[in-house]
Design a protein around this motif. Sequence first.
Motif, PDB file in Angstrom:
ATOM      1  N   GLN A  15     -51.136 -19.149   3.027  1.00  0.00           N
ATOM      2  CA  GLN A  15     -51.159 -17.781   4.282  1.00  0.00           C
ATOM      3  C   GLN A  15     -49.990 -16.616   3.135  1.00  0.00           C
ATOM      4  O   GLN A  15     -49.927 -16.088   2.520  1.00  0.00           O
ATOM      5  CB  GLN A  15     -51.485 -16.996   4.600  1.00  0.00           C
ATOM      6  N   ARG A  16     -48.585 -17.011   3.641  1.00  0.00           N
ATOM      7  CA  ARG A  16     -47.049 -16.657   3.587  1.00  0.00           C
ATOM      8  C   ARG A  16     -47.053 -16.212   2.340  1.00  0.00           C
ATOM      9  O   ARG A  16     -46.025 -15.764   1.737  1.00  0.00           O
ATOM     10  CB  ARG A  16     -46.310 -17.245   4.610  1.00  0.00           C
ATOM     11  N   TYR A  18     -48.984 -17.130   0.009  1.00  0.00           N
ATOM     12  CA  TYR A  18     -49.500 -16.035  -1.419  1.00  0.00           C
ATOM     13  C   TYR A  18     -49.609 -13.961  -0.757  1.00  0.00           C
ATOM     14  O   TYR A  18     -49.423 -13.699  -1.938  1.00  0.00           O
ATOM     15  CB  TYR A  18     -51.693 -16.451  -0.658  1.00  0.00           C
ATOM     16  N   VAL A  19     -49.576 -13.755  -0.154  1.00  0.00           N
ATOM     17  CA  VAL A  19     -49.018 -12.881   0.656  1.00  0.00           C
ATOM     18  C   VAL A  19     -47.585 -12.809  -0.041  1.00  0.00           C
ATOM     19  O   VAL A  19     -47.480 -11.580  -1.029  1.00  0.00           O
ATOM     20  CB  VAL A  19     -48.809 -12.487   2.095  1.00  0.00           C
ATOM     21  N   LYS A  23     -47.184  -9.553  -3.345  1.00  0.00           N
ATOM     22  CA  LYS A  23     -45.525  -8.033  -3.078  1.00  0.00           C
ATOM     23  C   LYS A  23     -45.103  -8.305  -4.115  1.00  0.00           C
ATOM     24  O   LYS A  23     -45.357  -7.379  -4.698  1.00  0.00           O
ATOM     25  CB  LYS A  23     -44.810  -8.745  -2.155  1.00  0.00           C
ATOM     26  N   GLY A  80     -51.393  -6.840   3.077  1.00  0.00           N
ATOM     27  CA  GLY A  80     -51.873  -8.012   2.795  1.00  0.00           C
ATOM     28  C   GLY A  80     -52.044  -8.639   1.298  1.00  0.00           C
ATOM     29  O   GLY A  80     -50.604  -8.983   0.744  1.00  0.00           O
ATOM     30  N   VAL A  81     -52.828  -8.521   0.727  1.00  0.00           N
ATOM     31  CA  VAL A  81     -53.270  -8.381  -0.604  1.00  0.00           C
ATOM     32  C   VAL A  81     -53.453  -7.992  -0.946  1.00  0.00           C
ATOM     33  O   VAL A  81     -54.003  -7.468  -2.435  1.00  0.00           O
ATOM     34  CB  VAL A  81     -53.496 -10.591  -1.487  1.00  0.00           C
TER      35      VAL A  81
END
Length: 218
Positions: A15-16, A18-19, A23, A80-81
Amino acid sequence: MIDVEKFREKRLAYQRKYVAKAKLAYAAFIKHFPLDPTSLADEIWKDIEGYEGEYQISNYSRVKSFKWGFPKILKPELCGVYLAVHLLLNGKPQHFSVHVLAARAFIPNPENKPLVNHVDGNKLNCHISNLQWVTPAENLEHAIRTGLKKQPQGLDDPRAVLKENQVLEILDTCVPGDKEFGTVALARKYGVSQTSIWRIIHGKVYKNIPRDDDSEKS
């Protein structure tokens, strides 16, 4: 047994990562985000339900505000995304994902599905042609198919039916065609399908279980 903490750590690490990618993509996207209310010739606008006369959403998922007495495009933020905006109602801000607002306004949902999916997997592509209503199962299947999520394997999969010692027993005892130790008998013993036993023997599932690579079982 499934190592729950290890599974959570892997998920959080993914998740980190992916985020972080989201960004970077957002920074490139926002440089070209049109803030002119009349810049898109084929744009269609509809009132946002509950905010009639104050906010509108377009088929491009742009949000327009009339609170200043003139139309103004709201610059979306990255949550988030996903792209999101804050709308004011009676002086109180409310947070919304723009793709959800667009889907509610433009895309019929006769089956009352709860989630909105990005067809091409690009969370910044919020045109209504790239959105669809889905169930949680459909959303997960799509995420795996588009590479947004990895398919859990073997004991890392929370849905895994068999434990490690059971898989090892199957690998050690399976004798194809045998009445007691063949795939049919083992499937009955462990409460799974014959296909599942075959997939275990041939390394198609539970790939993280150590096995003899020289096995001649078939």
